[in-house]
Scaffold this motif. Structure first.
Motif, PDB file in Angstrom:
ATOM      1  N   TRP B 257      -8.669  -5.159  10.751  1.00  0.00           N
ATOM      2  CA  TRP B 257      -8.418  -4.822   9.337  1.00  0.00           C
ATOM      3  C   TRP B 257      -7.180  -5.508   8.785  1.00  0.00           C
ATOM      4  O   TRP B 257      -7.130  -5.843   7.596  1.00  0.00           O
ATOM      5  CB  TRP B 257      -8.320  -3.302   9.147  1.00  0.00           C
ATOM      6  CG  TRP B 257      -9.496  -2.586   9.722  1.00  0.00           C
ATOM      7  CD1 TRP B 257      -9.483  -1.557  10.610  1.00  0.00           C
ATOM      8  CD2 TRP B 257     -10.897  -2.871   9.479  1.00  0.00           C
ATOM      9  NE1 TRP B 257     -10.771  -1.183  10.935  1.00  0.00           N
ATOM     10  CE2 TRP B 257     -11.651  -1.969  10.265  1.00  0.00           C
ATOM     11  CE3 TRP B 257     -11.592  -3.787   8.695  1.00  0.00           C
ATOM     12  CZ2 TRP B 257     -13.047  -1.965  10.283  1.00  0.00           C
ATOM     13  CZ3 TRP B 257     -12.981  -3.788   8.721  1.00  0.00           C
ATOM     14  CH2 TRP B 257     -13.686  -2.881   9.497  1.00  0.00           C
ATOM     15  N   LYS B 261      -7.127  -8.003   5.432  1.00  0.00           N
ATOM     16  CA  LYS B 261      -6.218  -7.895   4.296  1.00  0.00           C
ATOM     17  C   LYS B 261      -5.547  -9.246   4.034  1.00  0.00           C
ATOM     18  O   LYS B 261      -5.506  -9.718   2.901  1.00  0.00           O
ATOM     19  CB  LYS B 261      -5.169  -6.825   4.627  1.00  0.00           C
ATOM     20  CG  LYS B 261      -4.181  -6.506   3.525  1.00  0.00           C
ATOM     21  CD  LYS B 261      -3.338  -5.281   3.952  1.00  0.00           C
ATOM     22  CE  LYS B 261      -2.459  -4.748   2.846  1.00  0.00           C
ATOM     23  NZ  LYS B 261      -1.332  -5.601   2.518  1.00  0.00           N
ATOM     24  N   ILE B 293     -16.581  -6.551  -2.479  1.00  0.00           N
ATOM     25  CA  ILE B 293     -16.917  -5.127  -2.362  1.00  0.00           C
ATOM     26  C   ILE B 293     -15.861  -4.347  -1.564  1.00  0.00           C
ATOM     27  O   ILE B 293     -15.376  -3.315  -2.009  1.00  0.00           O
ATOM     28  CB  ILE B 293     -18.313  -4.940  -1.723  1.00  0.00           C
ATOM     29  CG1 ILE B 293     -19.364  -5.793  -2.471  1.00  0.00           C
ATOM     30  CG2 ILE B 293     -18.713  -3.476  -1.754  1.00  0.00           C
ATOM     31  CD1 ILE B 293     -20.742  -5.793  -1.845  1.00  0.00           C
ATOM     32  N   GLU B 294     -15.526  -4.853  -0.374  1.00  0.00           N
ATOM     33  CA  GLU B 294     -14.561  -4.130   0.473  1.00  0.00           C
ATOM     34  C   GLU B 294     -13.129  -4.607   0.260  1.00  0.00           C
ATOM     35  O   GLU B 294     -12.191  -3.823   0.364  1.00  0.00           O
ATOM     36  CB  GLU B 294     -14.901  -4.315   1.965  1.00  0.00           C
ATOM     37  CG  GLU B 294     -16.350  -4.057   2.353  1.00  0.00           C
ATOM     38  CD  GLU B 294     -16.735  -2.586   2.328  1.00  0.00           C
ATOM     39  OE1 GLU B 294     -15.852  -1.734   2.098  1.00  0.00           O
ATOM     40  OE2 GLU B 294     -17.931  -2.293   2.513  1.00  0.00           O
ATOM     41  N   TYR B 297     -10.130  -2.834  -1.478  1.00  0.00           N
ATOM     42  CA  TYR B 297      -9.564  -1.669  -0.796  1.00  0.00           C
ATOM     43  C   TYR B 297      -8.621  -2.093   0.318  1.00  0.00           C
ATOM     44  O   TYR B 297      -7.589  -1.466   0.540  1.00  0.00           O
ATOM     45  CB  TYR B 297     -10.690  -0.778  -0.260  1.00  0.00           C
ATOM     46  CG  TYR B 297     -11.587  -0.272  -1.383  1.00  0.00           C
ATOM     47  CD1 TYR B 297     -11.197   0.807  -2.162  1.00  0.00           C
ATOM     48  CD2 TYR B 297     -12.785  -0.906  -1.665  1.00  0.00           C
ATOM     49  CE1 TYR B 297     -11.990   1.258  -3.203  1.00  0.00           C
ATOM     50  CE2 TYR B 297     -13.597  -0.462  -2.699  1.00  0.00           C
ATOM     51  CZ  TYR B 297     -13.199   0.615  -3.460  1.00  0.00           C
ATOM     52  OH  TYR B 297     -13.983   1.047  -4.495  1.00  0.00           O
ATOM     53  N   TRP B 298      -8.970  -3.147   1.026  1.00  0.00           N
ATOM     54  CA  TRP B 298      -8.054  -3.650   2.071  1.00  0.00           C
ATOM     55  C   TRP B 298      -6.739  -4.055   1.425  1.00  0.00           C
ATOM     56  O   TRP B 298      -5.673  -3.872   1.991  1.00  0.00           O
ATOM     57  CB  TRP B 298      -8.648  -4.875   2.776  1.00  0.00           C
ATOM     58  CG  TRP B 298      -9.900  -4.602   3.531  1.00  0.00           C
ATOM     59  CD1 TRP B 298     -10.252  -3.426   4.143  1.00  0.00           C
ATOM     60  CD2 TRP B 298     -10.987  -5.530   3.773  1.00  0.00           C
ATOM     61  NE1 TRP B 298     -11.484  -3.571   4.736  1.00  0.00           N
ATOM     62  CE2 TRP B 298     -11.954  -4.839   4.537  1.00  0.00           C
ATOM     63  CE3 TRP B 298     -11.225  -6.854   3.432  1.00  0.00           C
ATOM     64  CZ2 TRP B 298     -13.144  -5.442   4.950  1.00  0.00           C
ATOM     65  CZ3 TRP B 298     -12.403  -7.451   3.845  1.00  0.00           C
ATOM     66  CH2 TRP B 298     -13.348  -6.757   4.600  1.00  0.00           C
ATOM     67  N   ALA B 299      -6.838  -4.636   0.242  1.00  0.00           N
ATOM     68  CA  ALA B 299      -5.627  -5.126  -0.420  1.00  0.00           C
ATOM     69  C   ALA B 299      -4.899  -4.005  -1.157  1.00  0.00           C
ATOM     70  O   ALA B 299      -3.892  -4.251  -1.810  1.00  0.00           O
ATOM     71  CB  ALA B 299      -5.992  -6.251  -1.385  1.00  0.00           C
ATOM     72  N   GLY B 300      -5.428  -2.780  -1.052  1.00  0.00           N
ATOM     73  CA  GLY B 300      -4.762  -1.650  -1.685  1.00  0.00           C
ATOM     74  C   GLY B 300      -4.940  -1.579  -3.192  1.00  0.00           C
ATOM     75  O   GLY B 300      -4.093  -1.057  -3.906  1.00  0.00           O
ATOM     76  N   ARG B 301      -6.049  -2.121  -3.690  1.00  0.00           N
ATOM     77  CA  ARG B 301      -6.300  -2.068  -5.131  1.00  0.00           C
ATOM     78  C   ARG B 301      -7.106  -0.814  -5.435  1.00  0.00           C
ATOM     79  O   ARG B 301      -8.282  -0.724  -5.120  1.00  0.00           O
ATOM     80  CB  ARG B 301      -7.043  -3.325  -5.584  1.00  0.00           C
ATOM     81  CG  ARG B 301      -6.265  -4.608  -5.284  1.00  0.00           C
ATOM     82  CD  ARG B 301      -7.012  -5.822  -5.766  1.00  0.00           C
ATOM     83  NE  ARG B 301      -7.135  -5.821  -7.210  1.00  0.00           N
ATOM     84  CZ  ARG B 301      -6.216  -6.283  -8.050  1.00  0.00           C
ATOM     85  NH1 ARG B 301      -5.104  -6.792  -7.576  1.00  0.00           N
ATOM     86  NH2 ARG B 301      -6.411  -6.230  -9.353  1.00  0.00           N
ATOM     87  N   LYS B 302      -6.446   0.140  -6.069  1.00  0.00           N
ATOM     88  CA  LYS B 302      -7.013   1.479  -6.228  1.00  0.00           C
ATOM     89  C   LYS B 302      -8.285   1.514  -7.070  1.00  0.00           C
ATOM     90  O   LYS B 302      -9.109   2.403  -6.926  1.00  0.00           O
ATOM     91  CB  LYS B 302      -5.951   2.418  -6.821  1.00  0.00           C
ATOM     92  CG  LYS B 302      -6.242   3.870  -6.511  1.00  0.00           C
ATOM     93  CD  LYS B 302      -5.196   4.815  -7.044  1.00  0.00           C
ATOM     94  CE  LYS B 302      -5.727   6.248  -6.817  1.00  0.00           C
ATOM     95  NZ  LYS B 302      -4.914   7.244  -7.447  1.00  0.00           N
ATOM     96  N   ASN B 303      -8.433   0.543  -7.970  1.00  0.00           N
ATOM     97  CA  ASN B 303      -9.638   0.576  -8.811  1.00  0.00           C
ATOM     98  C   ASN B 303     -10.837  -0.092  -8.123  1.00  0.00           C
ATOM     99  O   ASN B 303     -11.911  -0.193  -8.698  1.00  0.00           O
ATOM    100  CB  ASN B 303      -9.369  -0.070 -10.175  1.00  0.00           C
ATOM    101  CG  ASN B 303      -9.167  -1.583 -10.068  1.00  0.00           C
ATOM    102  OD1 ASN B 303      -9.096  -2.139  -8.966  1.00  0.00           O
ATOM    103  ND2 ASN B 303      -9.079  -2.248 -11.203  1.00  0.00           N
ATOM    104  N   GLY B 304     -10.627  -0.569  -6.907  1.00  0.00           N
ATOM    105  CA  GLY B 304     -11.740  -1.122  -6.141  1.00  0.00           C
ATOM    106  C   GLY B 304     -12.265  -2.453  -6.661  1.00  0.00           C
ATOM    107  O   GLY B 304     -13.370  -2.854  -6.317  1.00  0.00           O
ATOM    108  N   GLN B 305     -11.488  -3.130  -7.491  1.00  0.00           N
ATOM    109  CA  GLN B 305     -11.954  -4.400  -8.065  1.00  0.00           C
ATOM    110  C   GLN B 305     -10.974  -5.524  -7.732  1.00  0.00           C
ATOM    111  O   GLN B 305      -9.771  -5.301  -7.689  1.00  0.00           O
ATOM    112  CB  GLN B 305     -12.048  -4.295  -9.600  1.00  0.00           C
ATOM    113  CG  GLN B 305     -12.975  -3.210 -10.111  1.00  0.00           C
ATOM    114  CD  GLN B 305     -14.434  -3.471  -9.803  1.00  0.00           C
ATOM    115  OE1 GLN B 305     -14.867  -4.609  -9.677  1.00  0.00           O
ATOM    116  NE2 GLN B 305     -15.215  -2.411  -9.649  1.00  0.00           N
ATOM    117  N   SER B 310     -15.581 -10.657 -10.264  1.00  0.00           N
ATOM    118  CA  SER B 310     -16.091 -11.533  -9.211  1.00  0.00           C
ATOM    119  C   SER B 310     -17.586 -11.309  -9.027  1.00  0.00           C
ATOM    120  O   SER B 310     -18.025 -10.179  -8.867  1.00  0.00           O
ATOM    121  CB  SER B 310     -15.365 -11.238  -7.902  1.00  0.00           C
ATOM    122  OG  SER B 310     -13.982 -11.503  -8.053  1.00  0.00           O
TER     123      SER B 310
END
Lengths: 225, 462
Positions: B257, B261, B293-294, B297-305, B310
């Motif tokens: 993981w 990131k 898609i994932e 979240y790995w990058a810590g972007r709370k809005n999931g985008q 993209s």
């Protein structure tokens, strides 16, 4: 004995069940994490809500999803078991009167013949669910004694209820046994696999949100996940 | 021997480390050392306590052991309905057992678990859509892979792959210079055929920032030229970043993981640097999953985008065809039975089935497109997803896994299979090699280029 079972024991069982369910339900949602689950739960409440509702609703309908439709045997046994298992405790005339007396609330009541049919359907479906566990290798491999235990305590109130209903032997003995088994079941709900009676909704809601928000829902897919 | 020279718990962070591991042919010593690798049970249990929260714990707890997931799993079907291939059994006997034993498991158990995690599940997530309780076993296997990676129990190729991302920010040893040079060279090759064809590097504010799969740079450079040609003919204002161009993530397959990131952040940094309107990724399934898609979240972007909108290549292509930016010569459409492979990563897991069907409507003569059965969200994995294709140790199991797709394709009667996904493309190529059913397979780009109507001002002078 009867007074104790319908008095103190009833209140304890009901209290443990309700409080246990509420606590676990809250704990479930508190334990969800946008980062660990990788779902932006709070950023898209509308998409999440739609996904969750669709996921729960479709799976509650017999043959409502592709999954149910591909396996008709288990679907019939499953709903045969669950429809009665939910309706009989709440809507049987005797239960209704009891709930009215104890809690001051009552729902509609089932016609006696229909209630008999439902109860027998529960028992027969449970028989097939057990049979399935024993016969199918893909189910047998995972089945543990615990699974049979869960089925046993789920079905016990129905079997004892039927024995009382048809007055096989000593009516009051079976009635007390029935109440005892019912209360045992209530207490078991929050602490065992029976927690699925409420965690089903939580788990389905989560997956519905997951797909609804992140895995296609916002791209227009209308699948019931 | 707790930690081996090749097989250990340390991620690979240097080019030398990668070369050293690569020097161990087929990972022979790596796997020998793995037999003696010790488990750090305390770390394992601590990690579980910190990361295994209500979702996965509830899944494991309320699983009714009903076996309804069995039939949904192609690996169960294709391995003689072996009960040990039932998804619920696979996860209960691995992750479930680790949790029940609070991380106190032995070496043999971990090696067996590695085989289950990489050779008995491709993380296609099909079973998740067949469970009445909404239990997604594929997600749990993704999680389990992370635990196994941490303990050093990961297939040799994927340990290397994750290392590549750590060192090169690409799944192969392709540097940023290699990428730009190869792209420019390939475009030069086609300049005469397509006057004005260029590859705009690092242009700020373009409509499209294009990202690729490093394999294209290393092994299939025509793909880069084809992408440039299609953007050129469509009249797109596009660019490629000189850094942050790699969309894939073998680290995701490996369960590394931290490397996931690192990798995805380089792409997001490119977006933030170049500020494109949109990012378009190449015809790859897992790359889309990782970056779009994932990845957020790995990058810590709370809005999931991701930082810029993209989309997958099929979304761009469908849009270009639907809006008339690209026009197909109706005489050149496919006039033979043809079928389409639905990639799990962006069809089941991102709902893009309409885009690919729109494309088929444009490029196939009516009546010649034959759907596989089942299809769309219910389609089966190609047989090589989730890293399965690349693992030598599990090649035998992978070849069995290809049978599902082989039979699905045979049932359509089509001899041409369109596979807009690198992993699916590989699996279909391998199944033809292995089973010789006489099919051809292709990405969309080369097929579409051959049937385009090219506007006069873009045609070469006579």
């Amino acid at each position: 004995m009867h007074d104790l079972l319908t008095g103190l024991f009833f209140w304890i069982a009901l209290g443990v069940c309700l409080i246990g369910m509420i606590v676990r339900f809250i704990m479930y949602f508190k334990g969800l994490s946008w980062r660990l689950d990788r779902v932006a739960y709070t950023s898209y409440p509308a998409a999440g809500f739609k996904g969750a509702v669709r996921s729960i609703y479709k799976w509650l309908i017999p043959f409502g999803t592709y999954g149910w439709r591909t396996q008709p045997f288990i679907t019939v046994a499953f709903f045969g078991f669950h429809i009665g298992a939910v309706m009989i405790p709440l809507f049987l005339l005797g239960h209704s009167l009891f709930l009215k007396e104890k809690l001051g609330i009552s729902f509609f009541t089932l016609n006696a013949t229909f209630a008999d049919i439902l109860t027998w359907t529960v028992v027969v479906s449970a028989f097939f669910l057990v049979l399935r566990r024993m016969v199918l290798p893909e189910v047998r491999i995972m089945t543990t004694l615990y699974d049979y235990f869960i089925l046993l305590i789920s079905i016990a109130p129905f079997i004892t209820g039927l024995l009382a209903r048809y007055q096989v032997g000593d009516y009051s003995f079976w009635l007390n046994m029935h109440i005892f088994c019912g209360e045992l079941l209530l207490i078991a709900i929050p602490f065992t696999k029976l927690s699925h009676v409420f965690l089903f909704f939580a788990s389905r809601a989560q997956l519905g949100m997951d797909f609804g928000i992140k895995r296609g829902g916002m791209k227009g897919t209308k699948m019931a996940w | 021997m707790p930690e081996g020279k090749f097989c250990n718990k340390k991620p690979i962070d240097t080019a030398e480390g990668i070369n050293e591991l690569l020097s161990d042919t087929s990972g022979n010593n790596y796997y020998k050392e793995m037999e003696k690798l010790e488990i750090d049970s305390d770390l394992l249990w601590k990690t579980i306590q910190n990361t295994c929260k209500s979702r996965i714990r509830t899944w494991l707890e309320i699983c009714a052991h009903c076996g309804m997931c069995a039939e949904s799993c192609f690996l169960y079907q294709v391995n003689g309905r072996d009960p040990k291939q039932v998804p619920a059994y696979k996860i209960q006997s691995t992750l479930g057992e680790i949790i029940r034993k609070k991380g106190k498991v032995d070496n043999k158990f971990m090696r067996d678990t590695m085989e289950v995690a990489w050779a008995k599940c491709t993380c296609c997530n099909r079973c998740g859509t067949y469970c009445p309780h909404g239990i997604d076993t594929g997600i749990m296997f993704g999680y389990l892979r992370g635990l196994l990676y941490q303990q050093g129990f990961v297939p040799w190729e994927l340990k290397i792959g994750a290392g590549m991302h750590r060192v090169y920010r690409a799944q192969m040893d392709v540097t940023d210079e290699d990428f730009v040079d190869t792209f420019e060279w390939m475009v030069e090759e086609y300049e005469d055929d397509y006057p004005g064809l260029t590859v705009p590097v690092d242009v700020e504010g373009a409509d499209i920032m294009y990202t690729v799969n490093a394999r294209e740079v290393k092994h299939y450079p025509e793909d880069l030229a084809e992408a440039a040609i299609l953007f050129h003919i469509a009249g797109e204002n596009w660019t490629v970043p000189s850094k942050g161009w790699e969309q894939t993530s073998l680290a995701m397959f490996a369960g590394d993981w931290a490397a996931c990131k690192m990798q995805v952040e380089t792409v997001y940094e490119a977006m933030e640097r170049l500020k494109p309107v949109r990012m378009v990724g190449t015809e790859c399934g897992h790359a889309h999953r990782a970056t779009v898609i994932e990845g957020p979240y790995w990058a810590g972007r709370k809005n999931g985008q991701p930082p810029a909108e993209s989309i997958h290549y099929v979304e761009w292509l469908a849009e270009a065809l639907n809006t008339g930016k690209l026009k197909i010569d109706p005489h050149k459409r496919i006039k033979e039975p043809v079928t389409l492979q639905d990639s799990c990563n962006y069809i089941r897991n991102h709902g893009l089935k309409k885009a690919t069907r729109d494309i088929m409507k444009h490029i196939v003569e009516p009546g010649y497109f034959i759907e596989m059965s089942p299809n769309k969200e219910h389609n089966y994995c190609c047989g090589g997803g989730g890293g399965f294709n690349g693992i030598g140790l599990f090649r035998k199991q992978r070849n069995i896994a290809l049978i599902t797709k082989r039979d699905q394709i045979l049932a359509t009667g089509a001899k041409l299979v369109l596979a807009p996904c690198h992993n699916c493309w590989d699996a279909i190529r391998d199944l033809e090699e292995e089973y010789e059913i006489g099919i051809r397979w292709s990405f969309l780009k080369p097929i579409v280029i051959k049937m385009l109507e090219i506007p006069e001002h873009l045609q070469p002078e006579e």
